[in-house]
Design a protein around this motif. Structure first.
Motif, PDB file in Angstrom:
ATOM      1  N   ARG A 461      37.072 -35.681  -7.144  1.00 47.88           N
ATOM      2  CA  ARG A 461      37.102 -34.362  -7.750  1.00 47.88           C
ATOM      3  C   ARG A 461      35.689 -33.777  -7.831  1.00 47.88           C
ATOM      4  O   ARG A 461      35.469 -32.609  -7.513  1.00 47.88           O
ATOM      5  CB  ARG A 461      37.734 -34.418  -9.139  1.00 47.88           C
ATOM      6  CG  ARG A 461      37.919 -33.057  -9.800  1.00 47.88           C
ATOM      7  CD  ARG A 461      38.317 -33.229 -11.243  1.00 47.88           C
ATOM      8  NE  ARG A 461      39.628 -33.865 -11.330  1.00 47.88           N
ATOM      9  CZ  ARG A 461      40.767 -33.222 -11.567  1.00 47.88           C
ATOM     10  NH1 ARG A 461      40.753 -31.918 -11.744  1.00 47.88           N
ATOM     11  NH2 ARG A 461      41.905 -33.868 -11.649  1.00 47.88           N
ATOM     12  N   MET A 462      34.732 -34.598  -8.215  1.00 49.46           N
ATOM     13  CA  MET A 462      33.359 -34.114  -8.283  1.00 49.46           C
ATOM     14  C   MET A 462      32.832 -33.810  -6.885  1.00 49.46           C
ATOM     15  O   MET A 462      32.128 -32.807  -6.682  1.00 49.46           O
ATOM     16  CB  MET A 462      32.480 -35.150  -8.966  1.00 49.46           C
ATOM     17  CG  MET A 462      31.033 -34.703  -9.150  1.00 49.46           C
ATOM     18  SD  MET A 462      30.867 -33.201 -10.167  1.00 49.46           S
ATOM     19  CE  MET A 462      31.260 -33.889 -11.794  1.00 49.46           C
ATOM     20  N   ALA A 463      33.159 -34.654  -5.909  1.00 46.28           N
ATOM     21  CA  ALA A 463      32.729 -34.381  -4.534  1.00 46.28           C
ATOM     22  C   ALA A 463      33.349 -33.098  -4.017  1.00 46.28           C
ATOM     23  O   ALA A 463      32.706 -32.324  -3.296  1.00 46.28           O
ATOM     24  CB  ALA A 463      33.108 -35.563  -3.639  1.00 46.28           C
ATOM     25  N   TRP A 464      34.581 -32.846  -4.401  1.00 48.83           N
ATOM     26  CA  TRP A 464      35.271 -31.620  -3.987  1.00 48.83           C
ATOM     27  C   TRP A 464      34.587 -30.390  -4.573  1.00 48.83           C
ATOM     28  O   TRP A 464      34.354 -29.392  -3.888  1.00 48.83           O
ATOM     29  CB  TRP A 464      36.728 -31.702  -4.440  1.00 48.83           C
ATOM     30  CG  TRP A 464      37.589 -30.547  -4.056  1.00 48.83           C
ATOM     31  CD1 TRP A 464      38.101 -30.274  -2.830  1.00 48.83           C
ATOM     32  CD2 TRP A 464      38.053 -29.514  -4.933  1.00 48.83           C
ATOM     33  NE1 TRP A 464      38.863 -29.131  -2.872  1.00 48.83           N
ATOM     34  CE2 TRP A 464      38.853 -28.644  -4.153  1.00 48.83           C
ATOM     35  CE3 TRP A 464      37.884 -29.244  -6.284  1.00 48.83           C
ATOM     36  CZ2 TRP A 464      39.476 -27.532  -4.690  1.00 48.83           C
ATOM     37  CZ3 TRP A 464      38.508 -28.130  -6.821  1.00 48.83           C
ATOM     38  CH2 TRP A 464      39.280 -27.286  -6.039  1.00 48.83           C
ATOM     39  N   VAL A 465      34.216 -30.454  -5.846  1.00 51.16           N
ATOM     40  CA  VAL A 465      33.541 -29.335  -6.492  1.00 51.16           C
ATOM     41  C   VAL A 465      32.167 -29.108  -5.873  1.00 51.16           C
ATOM     42  O   VAL A 465      31.740 -27.960  -5.670  1.00 51.16           O
ATOM     43  CB  VAL A 465      33.444 -29.602  -8.006  1.00 51.16           C
ATOM     44  CG1 VAL A 465      32.419 -28.680  -8.649  1.00 51.16           C
ATOM     45  CG2 VAL A 465      34.797 -29.409  -8.675  1.00 51.16           C
ATOM     46  N   ARG A 466      31.462 -30.182  -5.559  1.00 48.79           N
ATOM     47  CA  ARG A 466      30.146 -30.024  -4.947  1.00 48.79           C
ATOM     48  C   ARG A 466      30.255 -29.457  -3.526  1.00 48.79           C
ATOM     49  O   ARG A 466      29.349 -28.754  -3.065  1.00 48.79           O
ATOM     50  CB  ARG A 466      29.424 -31.369  -4.952  1.00 48.79           C
ATOM     51  CG  ARG A 466      28.970 -31.769  -6.364  1.00 48.79           C
ATOM     52  CD  ARG A 466      28.403 -33.153  -6.420  1.00 48.79           C
ATOM     53  NE  ARG A 466      27.927 -33.448  -7.775  1.00 48.79           N
ATOM     54  CZ  ARG A 466      27.645 -34.657  -8.223  1.00 48.79           C
ATOM     55  NH1 ARG A 466      27.779 -35.716  -7.410  1.00 48.79           N
ATOM     56  NH2 ARG A 466      27.221 -34.828  -9.461  1.00 48.79           N
ATOM     57  N   TRP A 467      31.343 -29.778  -2.847  1.00 45.17           N
ATOM     58  CA  TRP A 467      31.583 -29.148  -1.538  1.00 45.17           C
ATOM     59  C   TRP A 467      31.758 -27.647  -1.695  1.00 45.17           C
ATOM     60  O   TRP A 467      31.215 -26.862  -0.906  1.00 45.17           O
ATOM     61  CB  TRP A 467      32.813 -29.772  -0.888  1.00 45.17           C
ATOM     62  CG  TRP A 467      33.447 -28.922   0.168  1.00 45.17           C
ATOM     63  CD1 TRP A 467      32.959 -28.640   1.402  1.00 45.17           C
ATOM     64  CD2 TRP A 467      34.701 -28.226   0.067  1.00 45.17           C
ATOM     65  NE1 TRP A 467      33.829 -27.819   2.090  1.00 45.17           N
ATOM     66  CE2 TRP A 467      34.901 -27.551   1.297  1.00 45.17           C
ATOM     67  CE3 TRP A 467      35.675 -28.130  -0.918  1.00 45.17           C
ATOM     68  CZ2 TRP A 467      36.035 -26.782   1.527  1.00 45.17           C
ATOM     69  CZ3 TRP A 467      36.807 -27.369  -0.673  1.00 45.17           C
ATOM     70  CH2 TRP A 467      36.970 -26.698   0.531  1.00 45.17           C
ATOM     71  N   ILE A 468      32.455 -27.234  -2.723  1.00 43.99           N
ATOM     72  CA  ILE A 468      32.614 -25.798  -2.967  1.00 43.99           C
ATOM     73  C   ILE A 468      31.251 -25.156  -3.211  1.00 43.99           C
ATOM     74  O   ILE A 468      30.926 -24.101  -2.649  1.00 43.99           O
ATOM     75  CB  ILE A 468      33.550 -25.555  -4.166  1.00 43.99           C
ATOM     76  CG1 ILE A 468      34.971 -26.032  -3.852  1.00 43.99           C
ATOM     77  CG2 ILE A 468      33.573 -24.061  -4.539  1.00 43.99           C
ATOM     78  CD1 ILE A 468      35.919 -25.913  -5.035  1.00 43.99           C
ATOM     79  N   GLY A 469      30.447 -25.796  -4.063  1.00 43.76           N
ATOM     80  CA  GLY A 469      29.137 -25.239  -4.361  1.00 43.76           C
ATOM     81  C   GLY A 469      28.246 -25.166  -3.144  1.00 43.76           C
ATOM     82  O   GLY A 469      27.539 -24.169  -2.935  1.00 43.76           O
ATOM     83  N   ALA A 470      28.260 -26.224  -2.307  1.00 41.43           N
ATOM     84  CA  ALA A 470      27.424 -26.218  -1.109  1.00 41.43           C
ATOM     85  C   ALA A 470      27.892 -25.154  -0.125  1.00 41.43           C
ATOM     86  O   ALA A 470      27.075 -24.512   0.558  1.00 41.43           O
ATOM     87  CB  ALA A 470      27.450 -27.595  -0.454  1.00 41.43           C
ATOM     88  N   SER A 471      29.196 -24.943  -0.044  1.00 39.51           N
ATOM     89  CA  SER A 471      29.721 -23.939   0.890  1.00 39.51           C
ATOM     90  C   SER A 471      29.348 -22.535   0.462  1.00 39.51           C
ATOM     91  O   SER A 471      29.006 -21.681   1.292  1.00 39.51           O
ATOM     92  CB  SER A 471      31.244 -24.070   0.994  1.00 39.51           C
ATOM     93  OG  SER A 471      31.624 -25.343   1.473  1.00 39.51           O
ATOM     94  N   LEU A 472      29.401 -22.266  -0.845  1.00 36.87           N
ATOM     95  CA  LEU A 472      29.182 -20.906  -1.341  1.00 36.87           C
ATOM     96  C   LEU A 472      27.741 -20.643  -1.746  1.00 36.87           C
ATOM     97  O   LEU A 472      27.447 -19.572  -2.282  1.00 36.87           O
ATOM     98  CB  LEU A 472      30.099 -20.639  -2.539  1.00 36.87           C
ATOM     99  CG  LEU A 472      31.605 -20.747  -2.283  1.00 36.87           C
ATOM    100  CD1 LEU A 472      32.383 -20.488  -3.559  1.00 36.87           C
ATOM    101  CD2 LEU A 472      32.044 -19.796  -1.186  1.00 36.87           C
ATOM    102  N   ALA A 473      26.855 -21.599  -1.498  1.00 35.55           N
ATOM    103  CA  ALA A 473      25.460 -21.423  -1.905  1.00 35.55           C
ATOM    104  C   ALA A 473      24.852 -20.207  -1.211  1.00 35.55           C
ATOM    105  O   ALA A 473      24.962 -20.041   0.009  1.00 35.55           O
ATOM    106  CB  ALA A 473      24.656 -22.680  -1.576  1.00 35.55           C
ATOM    107  N   GLY A 474      24.213 -19.354  -1.983  1.00 35.43           N
ATOM    108  CA  GLY A 474      23.523 -18.199  -1.434  1.00 35.43           C
ATOM    109  C   GLY A 474      24.403 -17.013  -1.132  1.00 35.43           C
ATOM    110  O   GLY A 474      23.903 -15.984  -0.654  1.00 35.43           O
ATOM    111  N   VAL A 475      25.694 -17.096  -1.416  1.00 33.05           N
ATOM    112  CA  VAL A 475      26.594 -15.986  -1.103  1.00 33.05           C
ATOM    113  C   VAL A 475      26.247 -14.747  -1.932  1.00 33.05           C
ATOM    114  O   VAL A 475      26.182 -13.631  -1.418  1.00 33.05           O
ATOM    115  CB  VAL A 475      28.061 -16.418  -1.335  1.00 33.05           C
ATOM    116  CG1 VAL A 475      28.971 -15.199  -1.354  1.00 33.05           C
ATOM    117  CG2 VAL A 475      28.507 -17.373  -0.253  1.00 33.05           C
ATOM    118  N   GLU A 476      26.022 -14.955  -3.217  1.00 33.60           N
ATOM    119  CA  GLU A 476      25.768 -13.814  -4.096  1.00 33.60           C
ATOM    120  C   GLU A 476      24.455 -13.128  -3.766  1.00 33.60           C
ATOM    121  O   GLU A 476      24.334 -11.907  -3.880  1.00 33.60           O
ATOM    122  CB  GLU A 476      25.759 -14.285  -5.549  1.00 33.60           C
ATOM    123  CG  GLU A 476      25.555 -13.172  -6.557  1.00 33.60           C
ATOM    124  CD  GLU A 476      25.572 -13.674  -7.981  1.00 33.60           C
ATOM    125  OE1 GLU A 476      25.149 -12.912  -8.867  1.00 33.60           O
ATOM    126  OE2 GLU A 476      26.006 -14.820  -8.202  1.00 33.60           O
TER     127      GLU A 476
END
Length: 982
Positions: A461-476
């Motif tokens: 679950r934590m690895a899944w959340v970190r994958w989300i964060g790494a994918s969306l990094a810098g989007v904003e």
């Protein structure tokens, strides 16, 4: 190939004819006396790939033989044998134009405000292609009669045309349309010097495009050349042909105008067009009716003179059906039933319509019988799974990722498909969605996601959340960037989302199947040409991607029904159907409304020699005439759409008016027969929608659960609900059904009330011993800023609410000083409970505030972000403050114990910030407590049901459980229907 003598190189086939079959039969008849290899030396230029396939099929159906060289007219643009530079990719040209248009919009803020730059570039590219195809150079717009007396808007347009004049230079890289014309002109020049020895034929084209018309004129001038025109009206008299050029503006909206203009450009009259073959049209008499109905406006008065020559109309209209549906859905169902009937009878049926929404409705209706039509248009790539994912990702950049956008991405069917097991991803997504719905936030950050994942001990679950964060990094933080950078980050994020935390993009489903391959081709083309584009803002790039994906279509790969097809209007000239359905015959649909031209006025187009809007209407009219001449024809339209009446297509209106205006030929009876046949299909459609058994509407529910299942504890707000809507108590406290909070958080009244309560609570709790009004107001506003910043993520809502708080702050602070002088807050948002005597029922409350007064009594306050209830509502329904007062006197609140209540007040945190007093006295409290006891006792009897919407404040007040109670099938005045449950 010289049959017919001089000037007879223009041939035609009548409307409704099976063009591929008739063309092949005519060609074989002309080549009958030649050796077999002579046919192989014939070159035939056809107008579309479907026409080419149909002609090849017609040759195959007539036995084995050598075939002529079959080519497409559009293939000439890619002919490598002509000394013309290769055509520039269309996307590159559009990106270059987008840069130029962007510079114009930056300089001229009033030019086409709100229109995406790429859309303007598309329209400019269309204009340039038209100019190149028609042979109109930019110099034509410099003429005094064009530049004078035009508005500043058109002056800006002329400035843009001057800028793009570089694309018309002799050494410029040509567009596809420019190269097509150059190739055709080179061929025509070569043929003028030395005519080819072998026959050359152009078939199936109307010559609507400038380059194609040059080719047609060149071929028609060859000794061994021939042009076979589709849908030529041999029934039009000479005066009707002549009227097409009457007046200052030619009648280009007539279906035969292109043929008239072509013949005139060759120095011929319309009578020079000969029949390619003597095979008659499927229904020559009907063709005469349709021809007369489409006469140009100057000679429409001939209806009465020539109408008598049509004979009795019953026979020509016997295979003509008119469907006038009440709604688009009814139209689609009726059409689907007619197509199904054709399939059952082994007949080939074509639905011809420019309305893609109607086509999709018909496809959906046919699906219930397992019929998949052969849809030539396919499905827009933007609506496919890869297209939707790419569009959603493109819309992320430059903005905060909302909970809704995040869940949309994670629940996409292509997300996390790069690994072996997608199950954990789906489970985590579902659990995260429930958490975001219940607890928020509206814009989840990486820290909040990791905090959610850390609540359990699952490493995945934590690895899944970190994958989300790494994918969306810098989007904003993504701002305006070069197009190449936009594309790279877009593809990287899309690939990461498709791969998942434990997979790869190569193993995902993103670029697979036809839709994925087409999406990859589209995005790779954009990546390849990105260097020619300008800098794009996040919103501009999202518009660009959406436009590119919308322009591409995915062909269906599943096996289509061999007899049922959906065709565009251009493909109607291919023919070959036993049943032809012309649908969507409404103004604005068929014909379509002319697209607005942001660059040139109609007068400028006319003077420059460009196409007028009537040209497109004339081409649509020709498609209609061609299809309406088929063997068995259905004309269909919907009388209403989106709650508004529609206007019949001008051609349908002309046809029905003509037929109805010939009573001596049985016209009214024939028209009624056409409509009667249409009503039969509409009646079948209505029967198809009608349930087999009548389902009575649901009664107003009043469930009666067992006594031991009924709630033994409610809050004071629940008592108001029990009075107004007992069914809501049943659903929430007995069935344990809780409303699902919306995923897309919004600054609604509920959130506003909560924020105001938090601000006032902290203001009251943090009150110092000594404080001036100015200090109190400053502290209130500071608390407001702090809480709004922390709990309201929408900047606009923060500013609006902050302004409202500042407006009432002086009055609130002044009133609060008076309240502080009277007493001290002892209970602030603290729970209290009391047992109702002789019932075993517990009443709970969490008062906003209870102040202890100097005389030992207390005063109860309740904060309202809206208007407080009226005295009548308080006495009968909204008894919150009365019940809290009764509870205080019974010692429900531990801090203050049993005490007398001096009074109660509503403090309005909106509007003018006023305080509304509620009269509290022993009589009112005694009556309130007795009514509560009676209410509890009533629901402690099995015969008392939980009636839905018993006493709602308004008939249209929405309840959380109205859908469960089937409200709408019954009315507020309907009696309840008690029913034992459980």
């Amino acid at each position: 190939m010289t049959e017919g003598g001089a000037g007879a190189r223009l041939f035609g086939l009548p409307p409704g004819a099976d063009f591929p079959a008739a063309f092949v039969d005519g060609l074989l008849a002309r080549m009958r006396e030649t050796p077999p290899e002579a046919l192989a030396r014939v070159t035939v230029y056809l107008n579309s790939a479907r026409m080419l396939a149909a002609v090849r099929g017609a040759f195959d159906a007539r036995g084995p033989r050598l075939l002529p060289r079959l080519r497409l007219v559009t293939d000439l643009a890619g002919d490598p044998l002509v000394a013309v530079p290769p055509a520039v990719p269309p996307l590159r040209r559009r990106l270059e134009l987008a840069r130029l248009v962007g510079e114009l919009v930056a300089r001229e803020r009033t030019f086409a405000p709100g229109t995406p730059v790429f859309d303007l570039a598309d329209s400019l590219a269309t204009l340039l292609a038209e100019m190149q195809g028609e042979g109109v150079a930019p110099d034509a717009f410099e003429a005094a009669n064009l530049a004078e007396n035009h508005a500043a808007h058109w002056e800006r347009s002329l400035a843009v045309i001057r800028i793009v004049a570089r694309y018309f230079a002799a050494d410029a890289e040509p567009d596809a349309e420019a190269r097509q014309r150059r190739v055709v002109e080179a061929m025509a020049g070569r043929w003028a010097r030395t005519a080819p020895a072998d026959p050359v034929i152009v078939a199936g084209s109307t010559g609507s495009r400038g380059a194609t018309q040059v080719l047609i004129r060149a071929v028609a001038s060859l000794p061994n050349g021939a042009v076979v025109l589709p849908g030529f009206d041999f029934d039009m008299p000479d005066f009707a042909w002549t009227s097409l050029s009457a007046g200052p503006i030619p009648n280009e909206d007539h279906p035969q105008y292109r043929f008239f203009a072509l013949a005139r450009s060759l120095g011929l009259g319309a009578d020079a067009v000969q029949r390619w073959i003597d095979t008659p049209a499927p229904d020559p008499a009907r063709n005469r009716i349709i021809s007369l109905s489409l006469r140009p406006a100057p000679v429409t008065d001939q209806w009465m003179a020539e109408g008598g020559t049509l004979g009795q109309l019953a026979a020509p209209t016997a295979r003509l059906t008119l469907i006038e549906a009440p709604t688009p859905r009814a139209e689609a169902l009726a059409i689907a039933l007619r197509l199904r009937k054709a399939a059952e009878g082994g007949k080939r049926a074509h639905l011809v319509t420019p309305d893609r929404i109607l086509a999709r409705r018909v496809t959906a209706a046919l699906d219930r019988w397992g019929i998949l039509p052969d849809d030539s248009a396919g499905r827009p790539l933007v609506q496919s799974a890869p297209g939707r994912l790419l569009r959603h990702v493109a819309q992320l950049f430059g903005r905060r990722v909302s909970a809704e956008a995040l869940i949309v991405l994670l629940k996409h069917p292509l997300a996390a498909t790069g690994g072996k097991d997608r199950g954990p991803h789906l489970r985590f997504t579902r659990e995260l969605e429930l958490s975001l719905r219940r607890h928020g936030p509206a814009f989840p950050t990486q820290d909040r996601l990791e905090a959610w994942a850390g609540a359990t001990a699952e490493a995945d679950r934590m690895a899944w959340v970190r994958w989300i964060g790494a994918s969306l990094a810098g989007v904003e933080e993504a701002g305006e960037r070069p197009l190449a950078a936009c594309v790279e980050t877009h593809l990287a994020l899309s690939g990461s989302l498709a791969a998942g935390p434990f997979g790869s993009v190569e193993g995902s489903e993103l670029w697979r199947k036809e839709a994925g391959q087409l999406a990859l081709t589209t995005m790779e083309g954009l990546r390849r040409e990105a260097a020619h584009g300008a800098r794009f803002s996040p919103a501009g790039y999202a518009d660009l991607v959406t436009a590119l994906l919308s322009a591409a279509n995915v062909r269906q790969t599943a096996t289509a029904h061999p007899l049922i097809a959906i065709r565009g209007t251009l493909e109607a000239r291919v023919g070959g159907a036993d049943v032809t359905i012309l649908a969507g015959l409404n103004e604005g649909v068929w014909p379509a409304a002319p697209a607005p031209d942001p660059w040139l006025s109609r007068q400028m187009r006319l003077k420059a020699g460009l196409l007028l809007p009537e040209r497109q209407i004339g081409l649509s009219a020709h498609d209609y005439q061609q299809a309406a001449g088929a063997a068995d024809v259905v004309l269909s339209r919907a009388a209403r759409d989106d709650d508004a009446e529609t206007v019949p297509s001008r051609w349908l209106a002309r046809l029905t008016n003509l037929i109805a205006g010939l009573p001596e030929q049985g016209g009214p009876e024939a028209l009624e027969a056409m409509r009667r046949r249409g009503r039969e299909w509409l009646d079948l459609a209505a029967a198809l929608e009608r349930p087999r058994a009548a389902v009575p509407p649901a009664a107003r529910p009043a469930p009666r659960p067992p006594l031991d299942a009924r709630p033994r504890e409610l809050a004071v707000t629940g008592i108001s609900t029990l009075i107004r809507d007992p069914y809501a108590i049943y659903a929430r406290h007995i069935l344990r059904l809780f409303p699902l909070d919306p995923l897309s958080g919004r600054p609604d009244a509920r959130l506003r009330g909560k924020i105001l309560h938090d601000i006032v609570e902290r203001f009251v709790r943090g009150r110092p011993v000594v404080e001036t009004p100015a200090e109190a107001e400053a502290r209130l506003l500071a608390l407001s800023d702090e809480i709004l910043k922390a709990k309201v993520p929408w900047p606009s809502a923060r500013r609006i609410w902050r302004t409202r708080i500042a407006r009432i702050a002086p009055a609130f602070v002044a009133a609060e000083a008076i309240r502080a002088a009277r007493g001290m807050p002892m209970v602030v948002e603290e729970m209290g409970a009391v047992l109702v005597e002789n019932s075993g029922f517990t009443l709970t409350a969490r008062p906003d505030r209870i102040d202890a007064l100097a005389d030992g009594r207390v005063h109860i306050y309740d904060y309202k972000s809206g208007s407080p209830p009226s005295p009548k509502q308080q006495r009968s329904f909204d008894k919150q403050l009365f019940l809290e007062a009764a509870m205080a006197e019974r010692g429900a609140f531990r801090v203050i114990g049993p005490c007398r209540v001096e009074g109660a007040s509503y403090i309005q945190l909106g509007g003018e910030g006023r305080e509304a007093a509620v009269e509290i006295n022993p009589e009112s409290l005694g009556e309130t407590w007795q009514s509560l006891a009676r209410l509890i006792a009533a629901f402690d009897r099995r015969e008392t049901g939980y009636t839905s919407r018993r006493a709602m404040f308004g008939a249209y007040s929405a309840g959380d459980y109205d859908h469960l109670a089937r409200f709408g099938e019954w009315e507020m005045a309907s009696p309840s229907s008690p029913e034992d449950v459980g």
